[in-house]
Every structure is written in structure tokens, then in C-alpha cells.
Write an enzyme that holds these catalytic residues in place. Structure first.
Site, PDB file in Angstrom:
ATOM      1  N   CYS A 286       0.828  -1.204   0.000  1.00 31.09           N
ATOM      2  CA  CYS A 286       0.000   0.000   0.000  1.00 31.09           C
ATOM      3  C   CYS A 286       0.867   1.261   0.000  1.00 31.09           C
ATOM      4  CB  CYS A 286      -0.919  -0.022   1.223  1.00 31.09           C
ATOM      5  SG  CYS A 286      -1.932   1.444   1.351  1.00 31.09           S
TER       6      CYS A 286
ATOM      7  N   CYS B 207      -0.376   4.136   2.095  1.00 28.08           N
ATOM      8  CA  CYS B 207      -0.210   3.960   3.548  1.00 28.08           C
ATOM      9  C   CYS B 207       1.238   4.215   3.962  1.00 28.08           C
ATOM     10  CB  CYS B 207      -0.535   2.539   4.000  1.00 28.08           C
ATOM     11  SG  CYS B 207      -1.909   1.772   3.200  1.00 28.08           S
ATOM     12  N   ASP B 208       2.178   3.707   3.173  1.00 27.56           N
ATOM     13  CA  ASP B 208       3.555   3.618   3.664  1.00 27.56           C
ATOM     14  C   ASP B 208       4.573   4.481   2.928  1.00 27.56           C
ATOM     15  OD1 ASP B 208       2.667   1.739   5.509  1.00 27.56           O
ATOM     16  OD2 ASP B 208       2.937   0.085   4.104  1.00 27.56           O
TER      17      ASP B 208
END
Ligand code: NAP
Length: 315
Positions: A132, A135-136
Site C-alpha cells: 500500500c 499507507c507507507d
């Protein structure tokens, strides 16, 4: 016996639960191993309408859950092992809960990111391996990143990651990309993106605390090399979470549930599907929530039309 059981608690399942609970149908909502779904692994959600400053993914899901609870939805945690749609009421065996009977079922179990299945991959999730980018990506400011995949997701993630990374290398197993032309062009025009085509990922290399490289093999020469990198983003598609439904409802060849176009109805009367488990195209929180609403309305209509149904649960 329940009027409706909703399986899965992403935006689709929770929206269905809100609508069903408000209709006084007292749904049972089964939360699986990842309550809240994919959004709980996201940070800022900036494109869900109604939040001009964005909202954190887990907070958004928590709010949806509270909203469903407020109107009387019941939540239980469990894993659906066995489900029987051959007779009514439908029956399911849920690990952690036991046997459950329901007049209708809404399936909203979502989809999970595919992994490569190579050594070093699983054990380094959270230590440099990610599925992701949104997300990261933030954690890789000024670092070197590899993105694996040749589809639209890989192009999109690679472009997004150049906001943070010093360099992004796209590793793809063929020498032609699957991605649409516009997405390919965007990636090709990005000066921070490098290419490693016709290369098969073999192993994730890691030190004591973090990923250090990706071993790949050139498919033409069979030569192996290690691409030094701080992060490996796997963007090779998603699998719908329908393993427990094999042979029970109609799906496509990948496993996405077939619904009658324009509805959430499956081939089994009284069984509905919403969210990513039936959508391989849009895959957005808002489209999932919208289809959750549709499923609840389709389900309500179905229950009204039943010659015999147990409204005692609803009163
Ligand atoms: P996808 O189109 O199925 O592409 C997956 C890619 O990963 C393919 O290039 C595939 O290689 C590669 N791959 C699969 N398994 C692999 C393995 N075991 N090892 C190495 N490589 C592997 O998936 P996606 O990119 O997630 O897209 C899914 C759908 O969402 C598509 O319809 C796409 O158009 C859509 N989407 C749209 C947008 C957008 O328009 N903004 C953004 C993202 C996704 P091969 O090519 O060799 O099969």
C-alpha cells in the site's frame, strides 16, 4: 435466527449495516480478521466526501461502526468456515461464534492484495515490504524504492511514490506492460522512475531490521542480480476474499462475485454482494459504501417479499 447477516466490515458492509439497522432489521455483522477492511491500513483519506480536511482511515471506519451500532446493528467477531445456501433459512458455521441462521446474507468480505510468494517477502512486511503506497510511502522520503508489477496499480503507485523517494524502479516480469497507455506514459515521463523489465523477483533481501534489496532474474539471460532498495511495494493485483464461497455463488474466473448488473443480487435469491468482493474495477471506499447501501435496499425489498419471515428479531 437473523433477518440478515452481513459478512465483512469494510465501508460496504458497514454502510449496509447502517441502512439495515435504521430499517429496524437488527442485522448481525460478522467482523473477520481485518475489522474495518483495507482502509484501516491507510493513513489520510482525502477523497471521501464530507471531510474537507481528510480523515484517518481507521477513524472513518470506527465512525461507520459506531453509526451502525447506534441504530442497533449487532457485531460479532468470527471466521465463516461453512455456509449453506441450498436451503432456507441459510445456515453458516462461524468459528468463534457457532452456527447461525439467517433469512438473507450480504457478502462484503472485500479483497486482499496479492503477494509474490517469494522468500523474505512475508516476514518483511512492515520492514520495507508493503502492498500500500498511500499507507507507507511517507516512510521512504529520500530513499530508493522498487515497485513490482506492470499494471495500472503499479504505474499509479510508482508515480505516487516519486513524491517521497529519490528513485523508483518498476520491476515487471514481461517486457511489455499491462497498464493502460495513459498510465504508462505518465510513468515513462517521470524522470524519477527507472525500469527493470523482463525480470522475475526471486527473493527479498534484508538485514536485521529492514529490507536491503530485491534479487531478480533476467528472463532472457537467466542472470541474477540484486537491486539495492529500501522499500519494495508489491502492486500485482488483488484477490477477492471468496475462498469460503467456492461453488456456493457464481463468481468470475478470479473469484469476484457475479452480481446482476445494476443490483447487488447474486444468483442465489436472498444473497447479496457489495464492495470490492464484487468490484475489480473501481475499488474505492466511496463506491464500496454506495454498493453497501444498494445491498441493504435490495435486501430489505427481498425480505418484504418473503411469504414467511421472522420479524420478531426486528421488533
Ligand atoms: P492487474 O491489471 O491485474 O496487473 C497486475 C500486474 O502484476 C500485471 O502486470 C501482472 O503481470 C503482474 N503480476 C501478477 N502476478 C504476478 C506475480 N506473481 N509476479 C510478478 N508479477 C505479477 O492489476 P492492477 O494493476 O492492480 O489493476 C487492477 C484493475 O484496477 C485494472 O482493471 C486496472 O485498470 C484498475 N486500476 C485502475 C487505475 C486507474 O485507472 N487509476 C489504477 C489502479 C488500478 P502480467 O502483466 O505479466 O500478467
Amino acid at each position: 435466527m437473523y433477518n440478515t447477516v452481513v459478512i465483512g466490515t469494510g465501508p460496504a458492509g458497514l454502510t449496509a449495516a447502517i441502512y439495515l439497522a435504521r430499517a429496524n432489521l437488527k442485522p448481525l455483522v460478522i467482523e473477520g480478521p481485518e475489522p474495518g477492511g483495507q482502509l484501516t491500513t491507510t493513513t489520510d483519506v482525502e477523497n471521501f466526501p464530507g471531510f474537507p480536511d481528510g480523515i484517518m482511515g481507521p477513524e472513518l471506519m470506527d465512525n461507520m461502526r459506531k453509526q451502525a451500532t447506534r441504530f442497533g446493528a449487532e457485531f460479532k467477531t468470527g471466521w465463516v468456515n461453512e455456509i449453506n445456501f441450498d436451503q432456507k433459512p441459510f445456515k453458516m458455521t462461524v468459528e468463534g461464534i457457532g452456527e447461525i441462521e439467517a433469512n438473507s446474507v450480504i457478502i462484503s468480505t472485500g479483497a486482499s492484495a496479492k503477494l509474490l510468494g517469494i522468500p523474505g517477502e512475508k516476514e518483511n512486511i512492515g520492514r520495507g515490504v508493503s502492498t500500500c503506497a498511500t499507507c507507507d510511502g511517507f516512510f521512504f522520503r529520500g530513499k530508493k524504492i522498487v515497485v513490482v508489477g506492470g499494471g495500472d496499480s503499479a504505474m499509479e503507485e510508482a508515480n505516487f511514490l516519486t513524491k517521497f523517494a529519490s528513485e523508483v524502479t518498476i520491476v515487471h516480469r514481461r517486457d511489455t506492460l499491462r497498464a493502460s497507455k495513459i498510465m504508462q506514459d505518465r510513468a515513462k515521463e517521470n524522470p524519477k522512475i527507472k525500469w527493470k523489465l523482463d525480470a522475475t523477483p526471486l527473493e527479498v533481501m534484508a538485514g536485521e531490521h529492514a529490507v536491503s534489496g530485491l534479487k531478480v532474474k533476467n528472463n532472457e539471460t537467466d542472470q541474477e542480480e540484486i537491486l539495492e532498495t529500501d522499500g519494495i511495494f508489491i502492486a500485482i493485483g488483488h484477490n477477492p476474499n471468496t475462498a469460503f464461497l467456492q461453488g456456493k455463488v457464481n463468481t468470475d474466473e478470479i473469484g469476484y462475485i457475479d452480481v446482476i448488473p445494476g443490483t447487488t443480487k447474486t444468483n442465489i435469491e436472498g444473497v447479496f454482494a457489495c464492495g470490492d468482493v464484487q468490484d475489480k474495477h473501481y475499488r474505492q471506499a466511496i463506491t464500496a459504501a454506495g454498493s453497501g447501501c444498494m445491498a441493504a435496499l435490495d435486501c430489505e425489498k427481498y425480505l418484504e417479499g418473503q411469504p414467511v419471515h421472522d420479524w420478531s428479531q426486528a421488533l
